[in-house]
Motif scaffolding. Structure first.
Motif, PDB file in Angstrom:
ATOM      1  N   ARG A  71       0.915  -1.089  -0.228  1.00 26.69           N
ATOM      2  CA  ARG A  71       0.178   0.575  -0.277  1.00 26.69           C
ATOM      3  C   ARG A  71       0.963   1.380  -0.352  1.00 26.69           C
ATOM      4  NH1 ARG A  71      -2.750   3.259   3.842  1.00 26.69           N
ATOM      5  NH2 ARG A  71      -4.371   4.218   3.011  1.00 26.69           N
ATOM      6  N   ALA A  72       1.224   1.256   1.120  1.00 31.87           N
ATOM      7  CA  ALA A  72       3.016   2.519   1.176  1.00 31.87           C
ATOM      8  C   ALA A  72       3.757   2.808  -0.083  1.00 31.87           C
ATOM      9  CB  ALA A  72       3.071   3.169   2.483  1.00 31.87           C
ATOM     10  N   GLU A  73       4.150   1.761  -0.623  1.00 30.46           N
ATOM     11  CA  GLU A  73       4.768   2.198  -2.058  1.00 30.46           C
ATOM     12  C   GLU A  73       3.761   2.242  -3.262  1.00 30.46           C
ATOM     13  OE1 GLU A  73       7.766  -0.825  -4.839  1.00 30.46           O
ATOM     14  OE2 GLU A  73       6.806  -1.974  -3.649  1.00 30.46           O
ATOM     15  N   ALA A  74       2.874   1.655  -3.094  1.00 30.70           N
ATOM     16  CA  ALA A  74       1.989   1.930  -4.867  1.00 30.70           C
ATOM     17  C   ALA A  74       1.523   3.864  -4.144  1.00 30.70           C
ATOM     18  CB  ALA A  74       0.567   1.236  -4.130  1.00 30.70           C
ATOM     19  N   LEU A  75       0.801   4.172  -3.040  1.00 24.36           N
ATOM     20  CA  LEU A  75       1.094   5.682  -2.587  1.00 24.36           C
ATOM     21  C   LEU A  75       1.573   6.643  -2.998  1.00 24.36           C
ATOM     22  CD1 LEU A  75      -1.618   5.287  -0.127  1.00 24.36           C
ATOM     23  CD2 LEU A  75      -2.191   5.884  -2.320  1.00 24.36           C
ATOM     24  N   ALA A  76       3.155   5.999  -2.439  1.00 27.39           N
ATOM     25  CA  ALA A  76       4.900   6.692  -2.783  1.00 27.39           C
ATOM     26  C   ALA A  76       4.458   7.143  -4.079  1.00 27.39           C
ATOM     27  CB  ALA A  76       5.507   6.105  -1.765  1.00 27.39           C
ATOM     28  N   LYS A  77       4.106   5.891  -4.958  1.00 28.14           N
ATOM     29  CA  LYS A  77       4.755   5.777  -6.673  1.00 28.14           C
ATOM     30  C   LYS A  77       3.470   7.280  -7.140  1.00 28.14           C
ATOM     31  CE  LYS A  77       6.742   0.930  -7.321  1.00 28.14           C
ATOM     32  NZ  LYS A  77       6.411   0.221  -7.833  1.00 28.14           N
ATOM     33  N   CYS A  78       2.211   6.931  -6.630  1.00 27.13           N
ATOM     34  CA  CYS A  78       1.391   7.572  -7.303  1.00 27.13           C
ATOM     35  C   CYS A  78       1.826   9.301  -6.854  1.00 27.13           C
ATOM     36  CB  CYS A  78       0.366   7.775  -6.775  1.00 27.13           C
ATOM     37  SG  CYS A  78      -1.089   5.894  -7.293  1.00 27.13           S
ATOM     38  N   CYS A  79       2.170   9.521  -5.244  1.00 27.79           N
ATOM     39  CA  CYS A  79       2.325  11.061  -4.971  1.00 27.79           C
ATOM     40  C   CYS A  79       3.901  11.189  -6.123  1.00 27.79           C
ATOM     41  CB  CYS A  79       2.145  10.583  -3.400  1.00 27.79           C
ATOM     42  SG  CYS A  79       0.983  10.399  -2.289  1.00 27.79           S
ATOM     43  N   ASP A  80       4.419  10.969  -6.356  1.00 29.15           N
ATOM     44  CA  ASP A  80       5.875  10.726  -6.753  1.00 29.15           C
ATOM     45  C   ASP A  80       5.563  10.974  -8.498  1.00 29.15           C
ATOM     46  OD1 ASP A  80       8.572  11.300  -7.328  1.00 29.15           O
ATOM     47  OD2 ASP A  80       8.931   9.361  -7.478  1.00 29.15           O
ATOM     48  N   MET A  81       4.436  11.036  -8.970  1.00 24.45           N
ATOM     49  CA  MET A  81       4.280  11.119 -10.399  1.00 24.45           C
ATOM     50  C   MET A  81       3.779  12.240 -10.183  1.00 24.45           C
ATOM     51  SD  MET A  81       3.319   7.561 -11.991  1.00 24.45           S
ATOM     52  CE  MET A  81       2.733   6.591 -10.485  1.00 24.45           C
ATOM     53  N   LEU A  82       2.799  12.291  -9.239  1.00 29.64           N
ATOM     54  CA  LEU A  82       2.548  14.144  -9.199  1.00 29.64           C
ATOM     55  C   LEU A  82       3.579  15.194  -8.713  1.00 29.64           C
ATOM     56  CD1 LEU A  82      -1.307  13.205  -8.137  1.00 29.64           C
ATOM     57  CD2 LEU A  82      -1.173  14.668  -9.981  1.00 29.64           C
ATOM     58  N   CYS A  83       4.726  15.048  -8.305  1.00 30.61           N
ATOM     59  CA  CYS A  83       5.362  15.947  -7.706  1.00 30.61           C
ATOM     60  C   CYS A  83       6.202  15.940  -8.835  1.00 30.61           C
ATOM     61  CB  CYS A  83       6.203  15.434  -6.601  1.00 30.61           C
ATOM     62  SG  CYS A  83       7.553  16.471  -6.309  1.00 30.61           S
ATOM     63  N   ARG A  84       6.664  14.843  -9.995  1.00 31.36           N
ATOM     64  CA  ARG A  84       7.304  14.905 -11.025  1.00 31.36           C
ATOM     65  C   ARG A  84       6.260  16.112 -12.360  1.00 31.36           C
ATOM     66  NH1 ARG A  84       8.791   9.452 -13.242  1.00 31.36           N
ATOM     67  NH2 ARG A  84       7.696   8.776 -11.250  1.00 31.36           N
ATOM     68  N   ALA A  85       5.376  16.143 -12.222  1.00 30.33           N
ATOM     69  CA  ALA A  85       3.839  16.382 -13.256  1.00 30.33           C
ATOM     70  C   ALA A  85       4.575  17.757 -13.239  1.00 30.33           C
ATOM     71  CB  ALA A  85       3.176  16.101 -13.174  1.00 30.33           C
ATOM     72  N   TYR A  86       3.768  17.866 -11.028  1.00 29.19           N
ATOM     73  CA  TYR A  86       3.842  19.957 -10.897  1.00 29.19           C
ATOM     74  C   TYR A  86       5.589  20.453 -11.078  1.00 29.19           C
ATOM     75  CZ  TYR A  86      -0.543  19.889  -9.073  1.00 29.19           C
ATOM     76  OH  TYR A  86      -2.205  19.468 -10.124  1.00 29.19           O
ATOM     77  N   GLU A  87       6.462  19.703 -11.091  1.00 24.81           N
ATOM     78  CA  GLU A  87       7.474  20.034 -10.836  1.00 24.81           C
ATOM     79  C   GLU A  87       7.917  20.869 -12.674  1.00 24.81           C
ATOM     80  OE1 GLU A  87      10.413  17.461  -8.291  1.00 24.81           O
ATOM     81  OE2 GLU A  87      10.317  17.072  -9.933  1.00 24.81           O
ATOM     82  N   ASN A  88       7.600  20.534 -12.961  1.00 22.86           N
ATOM     83  CA  ASN A  88       7.485  20.187 -14.596  1.00 22.86           C
ATOM     84  C   ASN A  88       6.626  21.423 -15.225  1.00 22.86           C
ATOM     85  OD1 ASN A  88       9.103  18.821 -15.495  1.00 22.86           O
ATOM     86  ND2 ASN A  88       7.759  17.012 -15.706  1.00 22.86           N
TER      87      ASN A  88
END
Length: 194
Positions: A71-88
């Motif tokens: 669970r935590a790993e999957a949510l980390a990946k999802c949040c990381d994708m959003l972080c990358r998108a907003y960085e761009n």
């Protein structure tokens, strides 16, 4: 699985709405599967670039994913994708919000599974990518001290990249010398006596 193939075929055929619907169906059929949430988030972030809908997916995943090994790993990946998108192309507040969320979930995953080297690597990669080098270095040092040969090699390469990026090339090269000391130019990688 089959639904991912179907989604890929629909995307290749330039039918993103149908692809989104199929991903949504896959999540609804088995909401306990962390991979389906990661796939749906990835689709929203990278294929449709609908970040608001991706945020909604992550919030829904937080509510519907049961406590499990991943669970935590999957949510980390999802949040990381959003972080990358907003960085761009997002606001600093959104970058910080999703960075904080990703880091929290990565750290939770690492705490839940302290022996899982893939989680440690994912957390370390995240810290390196987000320029939190001292935090990343502490994880790299721990992996170098207590990892298997493959993990030690991976962590050593990452640490060398940190040194190289900081223009500390002799430190970077020394990591690959048998005795850990800088070599003379042209002698890199050769065994030598002190």
């Amino acid at each position: 699985s089959e639904w991912l193939w179907l989604v890929q075929i629909l995307l290749n055929d330039k039918r993103p709405d149908e692809a989104r619907n199929e991903l949504r169906k896959a999540v609804d059929l088995f909401p306990k599967d962390p991979d389906r949430w990661v796939a749906l988030t990835s689709f929203m972030v990278f294929s449709t670039k609908n970040l608001q809908e991706a945020e909604n997916v992550v919030h829904e995943a937080e509510l519907k994913l049961p406590s499990s090994l991943r669970r935590a790993e999957a949510l980390a990946k999802c949040c990381d994708m959003l972080c990358r998108a907003y960085e761009n192309g997002g606001t600093e507040a959104n970058v910080k919000k999703w960075y904080d969320a990703a880091r929290k979930w990565y750290e939770q995953a690492e705490n839940d599974h302290p022996q899982d080297l893939l989680i440690k690597r994912s957390l370390t990669e995240f810290l390196l990518r987000t320029n939190h080098l001292s935090d990343a270095e502490s994880y790299l040092n721990a992996m170098i001290q207590g990892g298997n040969a493959e993990t030690v090699a991976w962590a050593t390469r990452k640490r060398a990249l940190i040194y190289a990026g900081a223009q500390q090339l002799s430190k970077a090269l020394a990591l690959f010398e048998p005795n850990g000391k800088p070599a003379r130019p042209g002698d890199e990688g050769k065994s030598r006596k002190d």
